[in-house]
Design an enzyme around this catalytic site. Structure first.
Site, PDB file in Angstrom:
ATOM      1  N   LYS A   1       0.917  -1.068  -0.177  1.00  0.00           N
ATOM      2  CA  LYS A   1       0.017   0.096   0.010  1.00  0.00           C
ATOM      3  C   LYS A   1       0.881   1.187   0.029  1.00  0.00           C
ATOM      4  O   LYS A   1       0.368   2.395  -0.489  1.00  0.00           O
ATOM      5  CB  LYS A   1      -0.824  -0.122   1.344  1.00  0.00           C
ATOM      6  N   LYS A   2       2.123   1.173   0.492  1.00  0.00           N
ATOM      7  CA  LYS A   2       2.940   2.402   0.354  1.00  0.00           C
ATOM      8  C   LYS A   2       3.730   2.564  -0.770  1.00  0.00           C
ATOM      9  O   LYS A   2       4.264   3.510  -1.067  1.00  0.00           O
ATOM     10  CB  LYS A   2       4.136   1.978   1.449  1.00  0.00           C
ATOM     11  N   LEU A   3       3.367   1.545  -1.741  1.00  0.00           N
ATOM     12  CA  LEU A   3       3.730   1.854  -3.186  1.00  0.00           C
ATOM     13  C   LEU A   3       3.066   3.047  -3.854  1.00  0.00           C
ATOM     14  O   LEU A   3       2.939   2.877  -4.917  1.00  0.00           O
ATOM     15  CB  LEU A   3       3.981   0.606  -3.888  1.00  0.00           C
TER      16      LEU A   3
END
Length: 768
Positions: free
Chosen positions: A222-224
């Protein structure tokens, strides 16, 4: 007894080097000497273990040492005991569920309602007893059921309290209910010797390890996100003192980009894998421990960092507690978990040959083990649960009504800290359908949370609640309109919902897109670089707010008299600015600006065919003048302390002399005795700064004492109020005066020393 091929990996892997299995039917020597394949050495299972359904059932029901699971059960129960009194809210149940209070609530399902207040205390008591039973391994299944039923009821009762870690606690509680967590270091084991130190099936470990792997890995995926990768999600974190060592060699901007965002991304993506392998596990344990210890200081997230610390040993060999406690002195062995005894067989596991009722192994006619129905059912459950957990974080195409700039039910997607929001303007307008009277409501009236401002489902629930409450105040069939301005990840402030839609009558469904949700202006995201350039050109007294608006809409704004020299600068599009009192309109093209009067309303209309972008630039003249007065008082105070003052101090400024390091001298002057309001604010500010400095420079023992005292009084209140509620349920309400005295005794707090009176003002973002 068991062979030493117990599984220890995140999914399935061997528990150390394999030893020859002890069995009545002696295998051939060549089988005993067969070396492990490379795959088995790395992953703990052979390719053949996945080649058929029966092999998979045998693998996931393979016998495992119960020690690691038992220790985790104890730690999880302990952390939940503490969590119930804090983040679950036992210490303030009466504030949240006060009977008869006109409060708008936000349950997942609208039919869910809180019980009367005293009964809510009973719900919390049942949950607490369940968590305590899990910790002690006492009446284990019943304790798990008591915990998860009440936990999920409270969880579903209030969406404003939803977050990923609260969701994780509920999942782990559900998993433990189905597992054999009471086979080691439990009171059930003392009551029932047949289960004491008995094997547990591999799927018990597989489920927990996979769950933690998902928490890390999906959080990394999700942090991509472009906002995270570019350093906009959590940029404020870099200013925390925890990152001061990095700021010695890097500027704050690079600390935010490389350490906060880059480091967080790499750790989440790799932690699950690094914990899996023997060679990398020690390094992973160090980094994830450091990471969670930092989180405990960065955020007010309760027991989550400690719960994640408790999950890390699950990736070690399942018998690690026996080796660990085996190093303790012999005289402590009686109170410590078992250390030397080999696990006994369990019907929950599948063995190469099943034990008979007399605990003697009987040879099978076939080399295949005999499966029971529960072994097959456990395998199906484990596989379905794992697939479901990988699917849910990406199931937002189903729950489309919850997608409000960020996807889903904002509490089960593991998108932790990916988005930060700031609210500039919230206006609630009502209109009486019969009289046509228009009025405004205080934002947040009848609510106990601010979270409704960001989510369409909560906004619909809030509007429905206001529709039910406002007729009490002679407002018939009210129409409710919301004008909410939000900036997500340092973008322009923009509307999140259409202010022209009556939310009471607006349609909302969890399975359809929210039609009155305004689109996020992602095309304007590149402007964030320009924001930083503009802000760097401003002095310390000038403030700036960046606004973006849609064609055909307008912003009505009031400039406080404290804000002098307020101007609007148009960056893109075309505007019409109406100054209400002057009854004049001014047109602005890109690059132009206009001064707006203080103490008056104005309206900003977007008349271009594309969204407009503009910024307010202003100076808080009152605050600037106050700061100048503070600087003069500070210089005067320093000259007095240094003995360089040239003139005697006027009587009204005498308190400046007694604001040194001596706390007794500070107490000689009561704020009520100071007539000058500026001096009173200055002295309060100085005391606050001194106390904050004292807190930050406190040693470990002082910090521990402050933490312990604070938690003691919170827990004390929770249990005293619970006792009062149980007495009320059993015996009825006492006289009102007696009840007041009991509640006052429960509300007793610690003496306000060491700056406790300044705790709420010290910093924002919890501990930031």
């Amino acid at each position: 007894m068991e062979s030493r091929d117990a599984t220890a990996g995140a999914l399935v892997r061997t528990d150390g080097k394999q030893k020859p299995a002890k069995s009545v039917s002696t295998p051939k020597k060549k089988d005993q000497a067969t070396p492990q394949s490379k795959m088995e050495q790395i992953f703990g299972f052979k390719k053949q273990d996945l080649s058929s359904w029966s092999s998979l059932v045998a693998l996931l029901n393979r016998p495992m040492d119960p020690a690691s699971l038992g220790i985790f059960r104890f730690l999880f129960g302990l952390l939940m005991v503490v969590d119930i009194t804090q983040e679950r809210g036992l210490s303030h149940v009466d504030y949240k569920y006060l009977d008869g209070a006109p409060v708008c609530r936000f349950p997942l399902f609208n039919f869910l309602k809180p019980l009367p207040m005293d009964w809510m205390y009973l719900v919390y008591l049942v949950m607490f007893i369940g968590a305590l039973g899990i910790m002690l391994g006492c009446l284990y299944r019943l304790s798990c059921l008591m915990f998860i039923t009440t936990y999920w009821y409270i969880f579903f009762l209030d969406k404003t309290a939803w977050n990923n870690h609260s969701y994780l606690y509920g999942l782990i509680g559900f998993q433990l209910t189905l597992m054999d967590g009471n086979r080691y270091w439990s009171l059930d084991g003392l009551r029932r010797p047949s289960i004491r130190n008995a094997h547990v099936p591999l799927w018990n470990y597989t489920l927990l390890r996979t769950q933690i792997f998902i928490v890390y890995f999906i959080a990394g995926v999700k942090k991509l996100d472009a906002d995270w990768m570019e350093g906009y999600s959590m940029s404020y974190l870099a200013h925390h003192w925890l990152f001061d060592p990095f700021k010695v060699i890097l500027p704050v901007e690079l600390v935010s980009l490389l350490v906060v965002h880059g480091g967080g991304l790499m750790l989440d993506l790799s932690a699950g894998y690094l914990l899996f392998f023997d060679a990398t596990r020690p390094y992973a344990m160090f980094f994830v421990s450091y990471f969670h210890c930092m989180n405990s200081q960065l955020f007010s997230i309760g027991m989550f960092p400690y719960a994640m610390l408790a999950t890390s040993p699950l990736f070690c060999y399942a018998d690690w507690p026996k080796k660990f406690f085996g190093r303790f002195p012999t005289f402590l062995r009686s109170i410590l978990p078992l250390t030397q005894v080999e696990p006994q067989p369990s019907s929950s596991c599948v063995y190469p040959d099943e034990p008979s009722s007399g605990r003697q192994r009987r040879p099978q006619s076939s080399s295949s083990p005999k499966f029971r129905f529960k072994h097959k059912l456990a395998t199906i459950f484990a596989m379905v649960y794992i697939l479901e957990q990988f699917f849910l974080p990406y199931s937002h195409f189903i729950t489309q009504g919850y997608n409000n700039w960020t996807n889903g039910l904002y509490g089960y997607s593991w998108d932790m800290m990916v988005h930060s929001r700031s609210h500039q303007h919230v206006k609630i307008t009502y209109k009486d359908s019969e009289t046509g009277v228009v009025g405004y409501l205080n934002p947040g009236v009848f609510t106990q949370s601010r979270r409704w401002k960001d989510h369409g489902d909560m906004l619909k629930q809030y509007a429905t609640c206001l529709n039910d409450l406002l007729p009490r105040y002679n407002i018939s069939e009210p129409q409710i309109y919301f004008d909410i301005w939000v900036s997500i990840n340092e973008r322009f402030q923009q509307r999140i919902f259409d202010p022209r839609v009556d939310i009471v009558k607006a349609d909302w469904s969890p399975f359809r897109p929210n039609v009155w949700l305004m689109p996020l202006l992602v095309d304007l995201s590149p402007w964030r670089t320009k924001f930083q350039e503009i802000e760097n050109t401003l002095d310390n007294q000038t403030e700036i707010v960046f606004i973006a608006d849609f064609p055909g809409l307008h912003l009505e704004n009031f400039v406080s008299e404290d804000l002098g020299n307020t101007s609007i600068h148009l960056l893109q599009g075309r505007l019409n600015v109406e100054v209400v009192e002057e009854k004049k309109n001014y047109s602005l093209e890109a690059g132009e600006k206009i001064q707006v009067p203080a103490g008056a309303y104005h309206r900003v209309y977007t008349v271009s065919e594309v969204p407009s972008c503009y910024m307010y630039v202003y100076v808080n003249t009152t605050e600037a003048e106050l700061q100048q007065s503070f600087n003069k008082l500070l210089d005067l105070q320093e000259s007095i302390r240094n003995g360089t003052a040239k003139e005697p101090l006027p009587p009204e400024l005498q308190p400046l002399v007694s604001t040194g390091d001596d706390a007794q001298m500070d107490s000689d002057w009561d704020d009520n005795n100071i007539t000058d309001p500026v001096l009173k604010l200055f002295l309060k500010r100085q005391r606050r700064i001194k106390e904050v400095k004292k807190r930050r420079e406190a040693n470990v023992l002082e910090r521990l004492e402050r933490f312990t005292v604070k938690k003691y009084y919170a827990i004390r209140r929770g249990f005293l109020m619970t006792a009062i509620a149980m007495r009320n349920l059993a015996l009825g309400l006492p006289p009102l005066e007696q009840l007041k005295e009991e509640v006052a005794f429960a509300n007793m707090k610690q003496p306000e020393v060491d700056g406790n009176q300044y705790d709420k003002d010290e910093v924002g973002h919890g501990e930031l």
